[in-house]
Structures are given as structure tokens and as C-alpha cells.
Design a protein around this motif. Sequence first.
Motif, PDB file in Angstrom:
ATOM      1  N   ARG B 213       0.845  -1.202   0.000  1.00 27.24           N
ATOM      2  CA  ARG B 213       0.000   0.000   0.000  1.00 27.24           C
ATOM      3  C   ARG B 213       0.881   1.254   0.000  1.00 27.24           C
ATOM      4  O   ARG B 213       0.637   2.188  -0.757  1.00 27.24           O
ATOM      5  CB  ARG B 213      -0.848   0.053   1.279  1.00 27.24           C
ATOM      6  CG  ARG B 213      -2.204  -0.595   1.258  1.00 27.24           C
ATOM      7  CD  ARG B 213      -3.227   0.104   0.432  1.00 27.24           C
ATOM      8  NE  ARG B 213      -3.653   1.406   0.922  1.00 27.24           N
ATOM      9  CZ  ARG B 213      -4.589   2.132   0.326  1.00 27.24           C
ATOM     10  NH1 ARG B 213      -5.205   1.679  -0.743  1.00 27.24           N
ATOM     11  NH2 ARG B 213      -4.912   3.311   0.794  1.00 27.24           N
ATOM     12  N   LEU B 300      -5.507  -3.199   4.411  1.00 28.97           N
ATOM     13  CA  LEU B 300      -5.402  -2.248   3.299  1.00 28.97           C
ATOM     14  C   LEU B 300      -5.833  -0.852   3.722  1.00 28.97           C
ATOM     15  O   LEU B 300      -6.045   0.017   2.901  1.00 28.97           O
ATOM     16  CB  LEU B 300      -6.265  -2.715   2.128  1.00 28.97           C
ATOM     17  CG  LEU B 300      -5.883  -4.073   1.546  1.00 28.97           C
ATOM     18  CD1 LEU B 300      -6.763  -4.424   0.373  1.00 28.97           C
ATOM     19  CD2 LEU B 300      -4.432  -4.078   1.122  1.00 28.97           C
ATOM     20  N   LYS B 301      -5.963  -0.643   5.030  1.00 29.19           N
ATOM     21  CA  LYS B 301      -6.490   0.649   5.480  1.00 29.19           C
ATOM     22  C   LYS B 301      -5.412   1.721   5.534  1.00 29.19           C
ATOM     23  O   LYS B 301      -5.697   2.899   5.630  1.00 29.19           O
ATOM     24  CB  LYS B 301      -7.108   0.483   6.881  1.00 29.19           C
ATOM     25  CG  LYS B 301      -8.246  -0.538   6.869  1.00 29.19           C
ATOM     26  CD  LYS B 301      -9.482  -0.034   7.590  1.00 29.19           C
ATOM     27  CE  LYS B 301     -10.715  -0.885   7.311  1.00 29.19           C
ATOM     28  NZ  LYS B 301     -10.879  -1.972   8.256  1.00 29.19           N
ATOM     29  N   ILE B 302      -4.150   1.303   5.503  1.00 27.87           N
ATOM     30  CA  ILE B 302      -3.034   2.229   5.717  1.00 27.87           C
ATOM     31  C   ILE B 302      -2.948   3.257   4.587  1.00 27.87           C
ATOM     32  O   ILE B 302      -3.298   2.972   3.449  1.00 27.87           O
ATOM     33  CB  ILE B 302      -1.726   1.428   5.845  1.00 27.87           C
ATOM     34  CG1 ILE B 302      -0.633   2.250   6.513  1.00 27.87           C
ATOM     35  CG2 ILE B 302      -1.297   0.910   4.489  1.00 27.87           C
ATOM     36  CD1 ILE B 302       0.550   1.407   6.930  1.00 27.87           C
TER      37      ILE B 302
END
Lengths: 226, 302
Positions: B213, B300-302
Motif C-alpha cells: 500500500r 489495506l487501510k493504511i
Amino acid sequence: MIAFNHVTKQYNNTAALDDVTFKVNPGEFVSIVGKSGAGKSTIVKLIIGEERPTHGRILVGSNEVNKLKSDELPRLRREVGIVFQDFKLIPTKTAAENISFALELAGRQQHEIENLVPQMLDMVGLADKADNFPNELSGGEKQRVAIARAMVHKPAVVVADEPTGNLDDFNTQEIIKLLLKINEFGTTVILSTHSRHVVDSINKRVISLSDGKIISDEEKGKYTIL
Amino acid sequence: MATTLARIIKYGVQNFLRNGWLSAVTILVMVLALFVFNSLVIFNFLTDSASFALKDKIDISVYFKEITGEDDILKVGKNLEALPEVRAVEYISKENALKIFSDAHKEDVVISSALEELGGNPLLASLNVKAKDPNDYDKIASYLENSSFFAAIEKVTYAQNQLVINRLAQVVNALENVGISVVIVLALIASLVTFNTIRLGIYSNREELGIMRLVGASNKYIRGPYIVNGILYGIIAGVLSLVIAAPIVSLASPYLSAFMPDVSLSNYFYGNLSKLLGYQLMFGMLLGSVSSVIAVRRYLKI
Ligand SMILES: Nc1ncnc2c1ncn2[C@@H]1O[C@H](COP(=O)(O)OP(=O)(O)O)[C@@H](O)[C@H]1O
Ligand SMILES: [Mg+2]
């Protein structure tokens, strides 16, 4: 162009950055200097949207980073090459594959990648480590792979967060030369460091940071923090 | 686009091979899940055939008075066949009835000699009616009672063993319901275990997901290889679970046929092999890919 406009970043009760304002023009080479904990890495994290500012606006090219949504971040991050302080190499990929990955994200074709990766490995002096995984590399070697990955796709901006922290004097000079060279070819470079030696040898703009505040911002600056 | 897809597939296969042990363990767990799923299908087939075989033995016979002509009886048969509840109507003429009766009692001297003494044919022509659902016999009976040709009917009989058969059918039904519930619960548990195994594998790769990411990979590009990975698990586990089921089915089939002569498990299994494989692959690939998508999402929030 990169601009921080009255940016504050608060972590719980520590202010990592406190009302920071500066602007980096295209093609500039800027060193951000400060002791450990001064807020250098926080600036890097804010540039790529890894963290969000508590207050203030951050511009990177045409992007207002503080307003980007999660699915808009990948595009921004591909426009900037980052050398992370802790390298952030993908542990399941070899040195060559880590560098290829950046080129893949940039949408390069396979044959281009096969040409560029060995060149880049050669440039950072790791031609013989192409097929080693990160856990098979020394700190300095990992750092050089990280540097190669950050610039192989020729981004408009390279941000290097203490990229010489793990290198000996010789390799440090090599990396600084490399950064100066890509800057000569037009890449904007932001280099964070706590090393007096490094800063004094570059002789370009220096932003000094202390406890999250900018204490000086000088063209052709020197290391001024005591 | 095509290059991206090719790269995603390449990385999926590469992950699969480089994490050999993890892949092996995940596939093993998935084989167990699919095996339970297999049992569900086979169990369903067995109980269905058992209750069908039982229900098929229930019928009612409508006996017509001596004077009723064959044409009229056949007409009644047509009317009955037109009813939505009726599955089949069979006409048994006087002569046929006698033949069936005397064949059935060939060995019985008393009955045979009594028949001979009687000379004529004392039996009545009848229609043998089978319903689609054994609960509908009451409806058919009351239709007969209210119909215009009721006068021509001598009597209506349920098969003598109807009660027993109905009870048995109920037992089979209950068994089917309990069995299916148990198997569904097992399948759910097995799926959850598979999901968790896949999740653990991805958890061990969380650092890598975050890094991708941060260097600018899109979520699709990060997720893709894991989906490919999950699909590979599904394909391999699907084939394996059938390979394991085959000898078990071959071994068990003769024993089951001893209970239910009309039912052949191995015929069913091999006859539906492609369909079973299709289900397995679908279920396996779905389980693998959906688990991967869910497990990857949180990193995948980063
Ligand atoms: N995730 C975090 N949570 C809380 N405090 C943090 C976090 N990251 C950084 N800090 C704090 O913010 C300050 C600046 O950190 P950092 O930007 O990493 O400094 P530098 O890179 O200059 O050494 C430090 O005091 C650090 O402890
Ligand atoms: Mg730092």
C-alpha cells in the motif's frame, strides 16, 4: 511542488509537528535536519498520506493530500519515491523483485523492467545480491535496495528518510552523490537526516526542525542544531 | 490490463509455491471442509432415494363394479391422471388381476384349488393410483367420493401397509432433516476453520500488505494474488477431496445396496462425478477467494 501550510500533527499528547509551514519547488534539493524525535519521519508520513494532519493543508503536486480518500492514495504514492527509514522492503520478494515491483506499479512493460532492474542494482552496488531476500541482506544493503526502489521509476519527487543511517562513510557519500545526481536531472529531492556530516557536505537548502517546529530554513544551509 | 492480470496470476502462483507448507496445510483443512460438503450431497441423495423408494410403495386402488365397462374405467383413469396431485394411474383389468393374484398364490394349495372350484373370475377391474405426495391420498379419495362416477365404484382401498409406510417415510424425513442440519453445521464449522487458516496465512503476510500500500499498489493489485492463491487452494482441494471420496464410496456402496436394493451409491457418485466436481470446485474456489478478500481487507487501510 510540495507545500505544508500550518500543519500540526498531534499524537495523543505529543505534538510531532507544530504549525509547520514550508514549500519545496520543483527541482529543489532540501535537507530536513533534526535530532531523533524532531518530526522528520512524520513529515514523510504526511506527504504520502500514511498519516493525516491534525490541522493544516498539505499539497503534493496537484494533490491536496489531507483531502485524498483511501482509494486515491495509491496514485499519489506512485508519483513520489520514498526511502523509508525502516526500509519497508517486501520480505517475500528478492532485492530485484522489490525494485521490479515499483516499475510494475508505474505500469512499465516486462522487457523494460528486465533492463532497468540490473542497471539500478549495479548503480547501488548490489549486482551480486539481486536474488537475495531482505532477511539475507545487511542493514546497509537493505537501505540501498530501498533507495533503488524509490528512484527506479524516475518519480518527480524522491523523499529519503535518513537513507544513510545504516551506511558507512563510503556508502553514505555514494548515496548522497546519487541523490545529487538525480536532482541534477530534475528530480525534486527531500532528504531527512540527523547527520551534521551529511548536511554540511551538500551545501544546499536546509530546514532545521526541533520538537516539531521549524527553527530555521536557509538556502545553502549548514547544520545548526546544537 | 493484460500485463497486470498476468502479473497478478504470476504472484498468486509464486506465493502459493514459496509458502509451500502453508499452502499444504490450508489445502488439507479445505479438503476436510469439502469432504463434509461431499457428505452433505451424498447424504441428501441417500435419504431422498430412501424416502422415495418407501413412498413409491404407497398407492390406492379403486375397484369398479362388475357391470362397469372398460371404456368407462379408462375414462375415469384419464380424469384422475388430470388431477395435479396424481403421479401415475395404472389400469388393472379383471384378467390381469386374476393373473397377478394366482401368480402370487401359486404355492398356496388351498387358494389355488378354491379358485379352480369357483371357475369364473371373482376379481374386479381396478385403477391403481399413485400420488405425487403421500399426504394427498385423502384429497384423491374425496375427489372420487364426490365425482359423478362414484356410483360405478365398488370400493376404494389404501394399501394395507400404508400406515407403516407412512410412518417409515416420516422417520426417513425426520432423519433427513436432522442429518442435513448436522451436516450443514459441520460444513459451516469446516468453512470457518478454512477461513481462519487462510486468515492466519494472510496475517503472517500483513507487513507485506502494508508495504505494498505504502509504495503505491492499488487494493486490487494487492488483493489479486491472494484471490488467485485462494482459487488454487480450491481447485486442488476440490480434486483431492473427490479422489479421497472415490474409494470410500466404492467400499460403502455394496453395503448400502444390501439395505436398499434399488439404490446404488457408486452409480450415483460416478454418474454425477462431473457435477460433484463442479460443486466442489465452485465451493472450494468461492471459499478460498472470499476468505482471502475478507482477510486481506483489514490490512489495506493504511
Ligand atoms: N504513532 C505514533 N504514536 C505516538 N507518537 C508518535 C508516533 N509516531 C511518532 N510519534 C512521536 O512523534 C514525534 C516525532 O517522531 P518522528 O517524526 O518519528 O521523529 P524523527 O523521524 O525526527 O526521529 C516523536 O516524539 C515520536 O515519539
Ligand atoms: Mg525518523
